[in-house]
Motif scaffolding. Sequence first.
Motif, mmCIF file in Angstrom:
data_model
loop_
_atom_site.group_PDB
_atom_site.id
_atom_site.type_symbol
_atom_site.label_atom_id
_atom_site.label_comp_id
_atom_site.label_asym_id
_atom_site.label_seq_id
_atom_site.Cartn_x
_atom_site.Cartn_y
_atom_site.Cartn_z
ATOM 1 N N TYR A 121 -5.659 -3.465 -10.040
ATOM 2 C CA TYR A 121 -4.954 -4.132 -8.937
ATOM 3 C C TYR A 121 -5.696 -3.932 -7.614
ATOM 4 C CZ TYR A 121 -1.229 -5.194 -5.611
ATOM 5 O OH TYR A 121 -0.507 -5.690 -4.569
ATOM 6 N N LYS A 122 -6.164 -2.717 -7.383
ATOM 7 C CA LYS A 122 -6.910 -2.440 -6.152
ATOM 8 C C LYS A 122 -8.219 -3.220 -6.122
ATOM 9 C CE LYS A 122 -5.066 2.176 -5.316
ATOM 10 N NZ LYS A 122 -5.349 3.621 -5.292
ATOM 11 N N LYS A 123 -8.897 -3.284 -7.269
ATOM 12 C CA LYS A 123 -10.163 -4.023 -7.338
ATOM 13 C C LYS A 123 -9.920 -5.512 -7.108
ATOM 14 C CE LYS A 123 -13.689 -2.596 -8.150
ATOM 15 N NZ LYS A 123 -14.749 -2.132 -7.249
ATOM 16 N N LEU A 179 1.928 1.821 -3.517
ATOM 17 C CA LEU A 179 0.825 2.343 -4.314
ATOM 18 C C LEU A 179 0.581 3.818 -4.015
ATOM 19 C CD1 LEU A 179 -1.693 -0.626 -4.128
ATOM 20 C CD2 LEU A 179 -0.188 -0.018 -6.015
ATOM 21 N N SER A 185 0.825 -1.208 0.000
ATOM 22 C CA SER A 185 0.000 0.000 0.000
ATOM 23 C C SER A 185 0.860 1.258 0.000
ATOM 24 C CB SER A 185 -0.938 0.001 1.200
ATOM 25 O OG SER A 185 -0.197 -0.025 2.400
ATOM 26 N N ASP A 215 -5.863 0.727 -10.676
ATOM 27 C CA ASP A 215 -7.260 0.570 -10.260
ATOM 28 C C ASP A 215 -7.683 -0.897 -10.330
ATOM 29 O OD1 ASP A 215 -7.472 3.271 -9.810
ATOM 30 O OD2 ASP A 215 -8.451 3.701 -11.739
ATOM 31 N N GLY A 245 -7.583 -6.771 -5.300
ATOM 32 C CA GLY A 245 -7.337 -6.880 -3.869
ATOM 33 C C GLY A 245 -8.632 -6.897 -3.072
ATOM 34 N N GLN A 246 -9.593 -6.065 -3.483
ATOM 35 C CA GLN A 246 -10.897 -6.039 -2.804
ATOM 36 C C GLN A 246 -11.637 -7.360 -3.004
ATOM 37 O OE1 GLN A 246 -12.835 -2.652 -4.515
ATOM 38 N NE2 GLN A 246 -11.735 -1.175 -3.235
ATOM 39 N N ASP A 305 0.712 7.162 -6.536
ATOM 40 C CA ASP A 305 -0.312 8.206 -6.630
ATOM 41 C C ASP A 305 0.288 9.606 -6.538
ATOM 42 O OD1 ASP A 305 -2.367 6.419 -6.953
ATOM 43 O OD2 ASP A 305 -2.874 6.358 -4.820
#
Length: 106
Positions: free
Chosen positions: A81-83, A22, A19, A79, A85-86, A26
């Motif tokens: 990658y984050k999805k 990431l 995190s 985005d 992870g969720q 950003d």
Amino acid sequence: MKSLWGRARPVLSPGENGSAALDDADSIETTYLQPLRIFDTVIGTIAEVHPYAKMALGVLSCASKIILTQADRDEAVLDLYKKLGQVYGFITQDDTLLKISSLSRP
């Protein structure tokens, strides 16, 4: 003299401090990409003044557009990658996958 060739060390192991990495990605948006977007807009305006200026500034504009397009692509991958992870977090939470009746074996 110390040899440059040696055993490679990982800088960041997978999943460890992910995190933070990431968040660093950003911060690139505000530091570099916003000024580059402004620069690209200004170049587009100045290039309309003279045909020679259009030709010379077209090269700079092309380079900035390549960088900006890659940054947009990187943001889309981030985005995704984050999805992922969720979704992974949802599936592994409380054995959710086992509770879905359509995935249970007959």
